[in-house]
Every structure is written in structure tokens, then in C-alpha cells.
Design an enzyme around this catalytic site. Structure first.
Site, mmCIF file in Angstrom:
data_model
loop_
_atom_site.group_PDB
_atom_site.id
_atom_site.type_symbol
_atom_site.label_atom_id
_atom_site.label_comp_id
_atom_site.label_asym_id
_atom_site.label_seq_id
_atom_site.Cartn_x
_atom_site.Cartn_y
_atom_site.Cartn_z
ATOM 1 N N SER A 1 71.199 47.327 48.066
ATOM 2 C CA SER A 1 72.002 46.115 48.241
ATOM 3 C C SER A 1 71.565 45.055 47.246
ATOM 4 O O SER A 1 70.400 45.007 46.846
ATOM 5 C CB SER A 1 71.801 45.581 49.662
ATOM 6 N N TYR B 1 66.216 43.304 56.176
ATOM 7 C CA TYR B 1 67.208 44.169 55.518
ATOM 8 C C TYR B 1 66.833 44.382 54.054
ATOM 9 O O TYR B 1 66.784 45.519 53.572
ATOM 10 C CB TYR B 1 68.594 43.533 55.636
#
Lengths: 94, 231
Positions: B128, B141
Site C-alpha cells: 500500500s 496497517y
């Protein structure tokens, strides 16, 4: 195919030199460890090949890489005889 | 047999798109996810939560028995939670790490076992832009995806001898459930950090994966490609 043939055939597929060593040393042929013919990548290939052959022959999925195996002082993958004994125990213990 | 491809997290979002897309290109596609979904004739869907490592073992046994091989793995399954680091429960941090990194690690281990005998493989991990952008509120995350990136680069080196490439694609925000609770203002501010200032599309992700999985891409490994001009 019995287990010893699975082990020796797998070792031969990984390293052409295995046959020569096996003729001289048989079950004491050192695979992985001091003086062994495998490097770490050879060991990876050998483990995957043995697991694959056992699955095809016995329909049983075993994982040779376990916490216990990797933490032993002497690796169960040290020689042909130690690998044979290790796999027999794994199969027996389910 | 067509090339066999496993896509995790395929019940919705990017994973569902990728499963349908590669199925339309005549790959043999195995999808998996936590949710029960309507069965599709074109995707072989395995219902199970891959954060449970026993489920991973069962999935791999299923693939081995039914298909005998695996050519391509796309580790898409992932979870996220947005919160300041002092406000996120440790159990949530642990869940995120388990699903995003530990399960990815385990699936790569197991998939490699299916790829090595055929001396061919393509592994693509989803990361990401939260990693290079160090996004506040996404520590758990981003950290889990940073772990995936480091693992991608090292695994690439470890598997190259077996003709298996390992790469990662890092999407920018794309309209999926993963960002459904993120405010429009926040999305807007993220897009403004990109060189190319637009929301991502599913096709942007498959475009990069197409490149990674091509047989001609056997010389491309250990790479992380972010969308939107992020670096």
C-alpha cells in the site's frame, strides 16, 4: 516406493554428486551440516521434493519443517539415516 | 492445463475484480475469502479465513489434490483499521499483523512448495502507499505492509534459483470496503499527495500484475511498484 528410495531419489534430483557420496557412505552420507553436500537452497529443494513424493506415494501431506526440527542441536536433515528416522516418526505420529 | 492462479481475499473489492479478470483471460482461477458468496462457474472459490493457518494448509492441500500445481499467487487478502497508535487496541494490531503479514508469509511458503517442482512461479503481494507516505492513523496497517515489502524483497532473492519471481504492487486509494469508513476529505488529501491526482481503479492494479506475471518478466523480481506516481 519406500521411504529410503524417496529420500535417495530426492537427494539425487537436487545434487548429481549425491550418488557418488551414497556409494561410499550409504546411510551415513552427510547431507546438511558440517561436510554436507547440500547448501541451504539445496535443502529447500530437497525438502519440497521429499514432501511432494510422500504426498504422491502415500497420499499424506507432511511438513518436514517444524519448530522442533529446526531447533534441534543436530539437524534431522543431517544424514540419510537421520532423515529416514525423522520422517518415519512424523508419519507414525500423524 | 491453463496457468493456475490463486487469489486470496477474492470475495469482494480488488480480489473479486482480479478473480473475474484473470478468469476471463482463461487462467484457472482459485479464489478464497471469509465470506460465503454466490458460486461462479469461472472461479473455484474456497471459503475460509486465511488468518487461520490451518485453513491455509487445507487450501493448499485442496489445490494440490485438484490441480497438482500452482503457477501464480496473488496475496490480496488484507484488513485495515484507522486509529491513532495510542487509541488502537493491541488485539487489533495483532489481527492486522496476522492477516496481512503472517498469513502472507505462510501462503508464500506453501505456494512455493507447489511452484518449485515445476521450476516456475509468480508471486505478487499487495502492499500500500500507506508505507512510503507514512500515513498517520495507519501505523498498524502500514507496518504490516512494510513487513510484506521486506519479505517480498528477501523472498525474491531466496526463490530466484527456482525461477519464481516475487514482486509487490502498492495501490493508492481505490473505492472498496477497505476505505469505506475513510472520510471524503481524507481521501481527497491522500489523492493530493499523488503525482497523478485521481482515485485508483481496479484496472490500474491488474495492469501492474499483468506485467509481473508475464512469462517475459522472468528477469523482474524483488520490485515494489506503487500506483499514482508515489515513490
Amino acid at each position: 516406493m519406500d521411504l529410503i528410495n524417496i529420500i535417495t531419489e530426492s537427494a539425487q534430483e537436487v545434487d548429481d554428486l549425491f550418488d557418488l557420496s551414497y556409494q561410499e557412505h550409504s546411510m551415513d552420507t552427510v547431507l546438511f551440516g558440517s561436510g554436507g553436500i547440500f547448501d541451504s537452497l539445496d535443502l529447500v529443494k530437497f525438502i519440497v521434493t521429499v514432501e511432494d513424493k510422500i504426498f504422491k506415494e502415500y497420499g499424506k501431506r507432511i511438513e518436514l519443517v517444524t519448530d522442533k526440527a529446526m531447533s534441534q542441536k543436530r539437524s534431522p536433515f543431517y544424514s540419510v539415516s537421520t532423515i529416514l528416522k525423522y520422517i518415519e516418526e512424523l508419519i507414525k505420529n500423524g | 492445463m491453463d496457468k493456475v492462479i490463486l487469489i486470496t481475499g477474492s470475495s469482494k473489492g480488488i480480489g473479486k475484480y482480479l478473480a473475474d479478470y484473470y478468469s476471463s483471460l482463461e487462467y484457472t482461477v482459485i479464489g478464497c475469502g471469509r465470506s460465503k458468496i454466490e458460486s461462479s462457474s469461472s472461479v473455484d472459490y474456497f471459503e475460509g479465513d486465511i488468518s487461520d493457518l490451518q485453513v491455509v494448509s487445507e487450501l493448499m492441500t485442496y489445490i494440490k489434490l485438484k490441480y497438482g500445481k500452482l503457477d501464480i499467487l496473488i496475496n490480496n487478502a488484507g484488513i485495515a483499521a484507522m486509529n491513532h497508535s495510542l487509541l488502537i487496541p493491541i488485539s487489533t494490531v495483532s489481527n492486522i499483523m496476522n492477516t496481512n503479514f503472517i498469513s502472507t508469509f505462510k501462503i508464500c511458503q506453501e505456494s512455493s512448495r507447489l511452484m518449485i517442482p515445476n521450476n516456475f512461479g509468480r508471486i505478487i503481494n499487495l502492499t500500500s502507499v500507506a508505507v512510503p507516505l507514512n500515513l498517520e492513523g495507519e501505523a498498524a496497517y502500514a507496518a504490516s505492509k512494510a513487513a510484506v515489502e521486506s519479505f517480498t524483497k528477501i523472498l525474491a532473492k531466496e526463490l530466484c534459483r527456482f525461477n519464481i519471481t516475487v514482486n509487490a504492487v502498492g495501490p493508492t486509494p481505490i473505492k472498496t470496503d477497505l476505505i469505506k469508513n475513510v472520510s471524503n476529505d481524507r481521501i481527497e488529501s491522500l489523492i493530493n499527495m499523488q503525482s497523478i491526482k485521481r482515485i485508483g481503479e481496479f484496472g490500474d492494479v491488474s495492469n501492474v500484475i499483468d506485467f509481473f506475471i508475464k512469462p517475459e518478466s522472468g528477469f523482474i523480481t524483488g520490485q515494489i511498484i506503487y500506483l499514482g506516481g508515489i515513490s
